[in-house]
Write an enzyme that holds these catalytic residues in place. Structure first.
Site, PDB file in Angstrom:
ATOM      1  N   LYS A   1       0.832  -1.211   0.000  1.00 43.78           N
ATOM      2  CA  LYS A   1       0.000   0.000   0.000  1.00 43.78           C
ATOM      3  C   LYS A   1       0.864   1.257   0.000  1.00 43.78           C
ATOM      4  O   LYS A   1       1.988   1.242   0.510  1.00 43.78           O
ATOM      5  CB  LYS A   1      -0.903   0.013   1.244  1.00 43.78           C
TER       6      LYS A   1
ATOM      7  N   GLU B   1       1.015  -4.939   4.283  1.00 38.37           N
ATOM      8  CA  GLU B   1       0.088  -5.492   5.262  1.00 38.37           C
ATOM      9  C   GLU B   1      -0.244  -6.922   4.854  1.00 38.37           C
ATOM     10  O   GLU B   1      -0.197  -7.243   3.663  1.00 38.37           O
ATOM     11  CB  GLU B   1      -1.233  -4.692   5.267  1.00 38.37           C
ATOM     12  N   LYS B   2      -0.617  -7.721   5.832  1.00 35.70           N
ATOM     13  CA  LYS B   2      -1.138  -9.036   5.486  1.00 35.70           C
ATOM     14  C   LYS B   2      -2.444  -8.802   4.726  1.00 35.70           C
ATOM     15  O   LYS B   2      -3.219  -7.926   5.081  1.00 35.70           O
ATOM     16  CB  LYS B   2      -1.372  -9.842   6.761  1.00 35.70           C
ATOM     17  N   TYR B   3      -2.651  -9.554   3.658  1.00 39.86           N
ATOM     18  CA  TYR B   3      -3.882  -9.412   2.884  1.00 39.86           C
ATOM     19  C   TYR B   3      -4.947 -10.280   3.546  1.00 39.86           C
ATOM     20  O   TYR B   3      -4.864 -11.509   3.506  1.00 39.86           O
ATOM     21  CB  TYR B   3      -3.621  -9.848   1.442  1.00 39.86           C
TER      22      TYR B   3
ATOM     23  N   HIS C   1     -15.393  -4.245   5.915  1.00 46.76           N
ATOM     24  CA  HIS C   1     -14.919  -2.871   6.129  1.00 46.76           C
ATOM     25  C   HIS C   1     -15.931  -2.204   7.057  1.00 46.76           C
ATOM     26  O   HIS C   1     -17.078  -1.986   6.682  1.00 46.76           O
ATOM     27  CB  HIS C   1     -14.825  -2.130   4.795  1.00 46.76           C
TER      28      HIS C   1
ATOM     29  N   GLU D   1     -11.407   4.033  10.005  1.00 48.86           N
ATOM     30  CA  GLU D   1     -11.730   2.833   9.229  1.00 48.86           C
ATOM     31  C   GLU D   1     -11.002   1.599   9.773  1.00 48.86           C
ATOM     32  O   GLU D   1      -9.809   1.677  10.100  1.00 48.86           O
ATOM     33  CB  GLU D   1     -11.360   3.037   7.763  1.00 48.86           C
TER      34      GLU D   1
ATOM     35  N   ARG E   1     -11.968  14.138   7.166  1.00 44.23           N
ATOM     36  CA  ARG E   1     -12.889  14.966   6.380  1.00 44.23           C
ATOM     37  C   ARG E   1     -14.265  14.329   6.416  1.00 44.23           C
ATOM     38  O   ARG E   1     -14.435  13.240   6.954  1.00 44.23           O
ATOM     39  CB  ARG E   1     -12.393  15.016   4.926  1.00 44.23           C
TER      40      ARG E   1
HETATM   41  P1  ADP Z   1      -7.651   3.952   0.480  1.00 43.74           P
HETATM   42  O1  ADP Z   1      -7.236   5.052   1.389  1.00 43.74           O
HETATM   43  O2  ADP Z   1      -6.906   3.935  -0.815  1.00 43.74           O
HETATM   44  O3  ADP Z   1      -9.144   3.868   0.323  1.00 43.74           O
HETATM   45  P2  ADP Z   1      -7.687   1.870   2.553  1.00 43.74           P
HETATM   46  O4  ADP Z   1      -6.519   1.546   3.399  1.00 43.74           O
HETATM   47  O5  ADP Z   1      -8.798   2.653   3.182  1.00 43.74           O
HETATM   48  O6  ADP Z   1      -7.182   2.583   1.213  1.00 43.74           O
HETATM   49  O7  ADP Z   1      -8.296   0.522   1.980  1.00 43.74           O
HETATM   50  C1  ADP Z   1      -9.328   0.514   1.019  1.00 43.74           C
HETATM   51  C2  ADP Z   1      -9.914  -0.880   0.919  1.00 43.74           C
HETATM   52  O8  ADP Z   1      -8.906  -1.816   0.491  1.00 43.74           O
HETATM   53  C3  ADP Z   1     -10.434  -1.455   2.227  1.00 43.74           C
HETATM   54  O9  ADP Z   1     -11.740  -1.034   2.496  1.00 43.74           O
HETATM   55  C4  ADP Z   1     -10.359  -2.938   1.958  1.00 43.74           C
HETATM   56  O10 ADP Z   1     -11.443  -3.364   1.181  1.00 43.74           O
HETATM   57  C5  ADP Z   1      -9.089  -3.078   1.142  1.00 43.74           C
HETATM   58  N1  ADP Z   1      -7.946  -3.361   2.029  1.00 43.74           N
HETATM   59  C6  ADP Z   1      -7.140  -2.464   2.653  1.00 43.74           C
HETATM   60  N2  ADP Z   1      -6.220  -3.077   3.423  1.00 43.74           N
HETATM   61  C7  ADP Z   1      -6.440  -4.413   3.287  1.00 43.74           C
HETATM   62  C8  ADP Z   1      -5.814  -5.601   3.830  1.00 43.74           C
HETATM   63  N3  ADP Z   1      -4.771  -5.530   4.644  1.00 43.74           N
HETATM   64  N4  ADP Z   1      -6.333  -6.806   3.458  1.00 43.74           N
HETATM   65  C9  ADP Z   1      -7.378  -6.905   2.615  1.00 43.74           C
HETATM   66  N5  ADP Z   1      -7.998  -5.832   2.070  1.00 43.74           N
HETATM   67  C10 ADP Z   1      -7.540  -4.604   2.393  1.00 43.74           C
END
Ligand code: ADP
Length: 446
Positions: free
Chosen positions: A158, A200-202, A208, A275, A291
């Site tokens: 990420k 991060e671990k997926y 969410h 989140e 925001r």
């Molecule tokens: P952004 O700021 O780009 O929206 P986020 O960190 O909020 O990124 O993550 C967006 C979405 O990506 C999450 O709601 C989830 O669906 C997916 N996601 C994020 N981190 C993980 C993770 N570690 N494992 C699986 N899905 C993830």
């Protein structure tokens, strides 16, 4: 009291903010690009200023033009809306330096939470669980491989400055990791001008879950319950609901308290959302959005509180007019994001709206800047309307949503209305049995 607010945004959210201002007796100033001269947010505002040509970089992201517009119109405050400059700490600072109030949190909090690596470090210090991953940024590919070996595949790369699901790459093994590492770095640099990435671990089956909150300058923080935004495509939300059908009352209370703890530690001022990914009974922090969010509407429907109004009040330095005990969650609410896109390929389809008939009736809210004859410009986000419904129970809410989707007429451009119509018939959705991967799997099956 503010007399005049400049709304530095466009579309439905500019209109949403305009509505709150008018009900508070505040005059509004719209800014717009040349492509938006006939937009509804411009038509309804008390005053309007053209701030540049169509590309957002030259208009909605043009800080000198926005500050000049605020100056010549005598604005007291600037509301950044959602997207564009809403999470730009430098902009927030410049707004204040020029003598206007920024309707949002302090630049420090925007900066701290906007950098996801520093945000994760901050919450970790408070004892809040985070998704297992790299300790800070990934130095190089070797560091990435070591970290992945430690936490186990699959992993997710990420962008530290990330947003809108951009710059995220999944890797199932070391070979994929090499590619994902390089791709994520270049995508992050192109999208955010910052190539810092982390791992991060997926997670396999998370939901969410996010908590809406507000803080005032006196240190009070209150939350408005959670929203379930698991129905996503390309990490972008498609439909949101509150309360979440996937957590129980104790978990609800627990996640609310975690979010408030974080905001209190920051002495957070303004509206914000914390989140989490929820899996196996645990909430893992992923980020805080400093925001207003698109889906704030469903929290308004179940609490009967105008969040933009409260946001403006706390920006004026006023104390919150309610306590946590005053917040009760009544019934259920769902929001569908309707985009001008092909419902199968998701290719944007700007153009002229030839007819427009939104649904209505009890418990129905449409947030949209559309009108018949309006020409959707090709330069901006493709979301054109939000259909928000409320019901005393989830079942009533679903029946109402179905009725509304069937009534809704938008012609002239393709929209994602047919996707929502199909979606609400799906047994997994009806029973609330879905996670963040469900929608993508469903679309792949279709
Ligand atoms: P952004 O700021 O780009 O929206 P986020 O960190 O909020 O990124 O993550 C967006 C979405 O990506 C999450 O709601 C989830 O669906 C997916 N996601 C994020 N981190 C993980 C993770 N570690 N494992 C699986 N899905 C993830």
């Amino acid at each position: 009291m503010f007399e005049k607010i400049l709304i530095a945004n466009r579309g439905e959210i500019a209109l949403r903010i305009h509505r709150a201002c008018k009900e508070m007796g505040i005059r509004t100033i719209a800014v717009h690009s040349t492509a938006d001269a006939n937009a509804m947010h411009v038509r309804l505002a008390d005053e309007s200023v053209c701030i540049g040509p169509a590309p957002a970089k030259l208009s909605y992201l043009n800080i000198p033009a926005i500050l000049t517009a605020a100056s010549i119109t005598g604005a007291d405050a600037i509301h950044p809306g959602i997207g564009f400059l809403s999470e730009n700490a430098d902009f927030a600072e410049m707004v204040e330096e020029h003598g206007f109030t920024f309707i949002g949190p302090s630049p420090n909090d925007i900066r701290l939470m906007g950098d996801k690596i520093s945000a994760k470090k901050t919450v970790q210090k408070l004892g809040i669980p985070i998704v297992p991953g790299s300790d800070g940024m990934l130095e190089d590919i070797e560091h990435a491989k070591e970290t992945a070996a430690k936490i186990g595949y699959p992993v997710l790369i990420k962008a530290s400055a990330g947003g809108g699901g951009k710059g995220m790459k999944v890797a199932d093994n070391e070979v994929m990791l090499e590619e994902a590492f390089a791709l994520a770095k270049s995508e992050a640099l192109a999208a955010f001008g910052n190539d810092e990435i982390y791992m991060e671990k997926y997670l396999k089956k998370p939901r969410h879950i996010e908590v809406q909150l507000i803080g005032d300058t006196l240190g009070n923080v209150i939350h408005f319950g959670e929203r379930d935004c698991s129905l996503q495509r390309k990490h972008q939300k498609v439909l949101e609901e509150t309360p979440s059908p996937g957590i129980n009352e104790q978990e609800r209370e627990k996640v609310g308290k975690i979010a408030v703890k974080l905001a209190k530690s920051l002495k957070y001022r303004g509206v914000g959302t914390v989140e989490f990914l929820y899996e196996n009974g645990e909430f893992y922090f992923i980020e805080m959005n400093t925001r207003l969010q698109i889906e704030h509407t469903i929290s308004e429907m179940v609490t009967d509180i105008d969040l933009v109004r409260e946001q403006i009040r706390v920006a004026e330095g006023l104390q919150l007019s309610f306590t946590q005990k005053d917040i009760t969650i009544n019934g259920h609410s769902i929001e569908c994001r309707i985009n001008a896109e092909n419902p199968k390929t998701f290719i944007p389809n700007p153009g002229e709206i030839t007819s427009y008939h939104p649904p209505g009736g009890l418990g129905v809210r449409i947030d949209s800047a559309l009108y018949e004859g309006y020409r959707i410009p090709p330069y901006y986000d493709s979301m054109i309307a939000k259909l928000i419904v409320h019901g005393s129970t989830r079942n009533e809410c679903l029946l109402r949503l179905k009725r509304c989707l069937e009534e809704f007429v938008i012609t002239g451009v393709d929209t994602t209305l047919p996707l929502h119509i199909d979606l609400i018939e799906e047994p997994d959705f009806v029973s609330g049995n879905y996670d963040i991967h469900w929608l993508e799997n469903y679309l792949a099956r279709k």
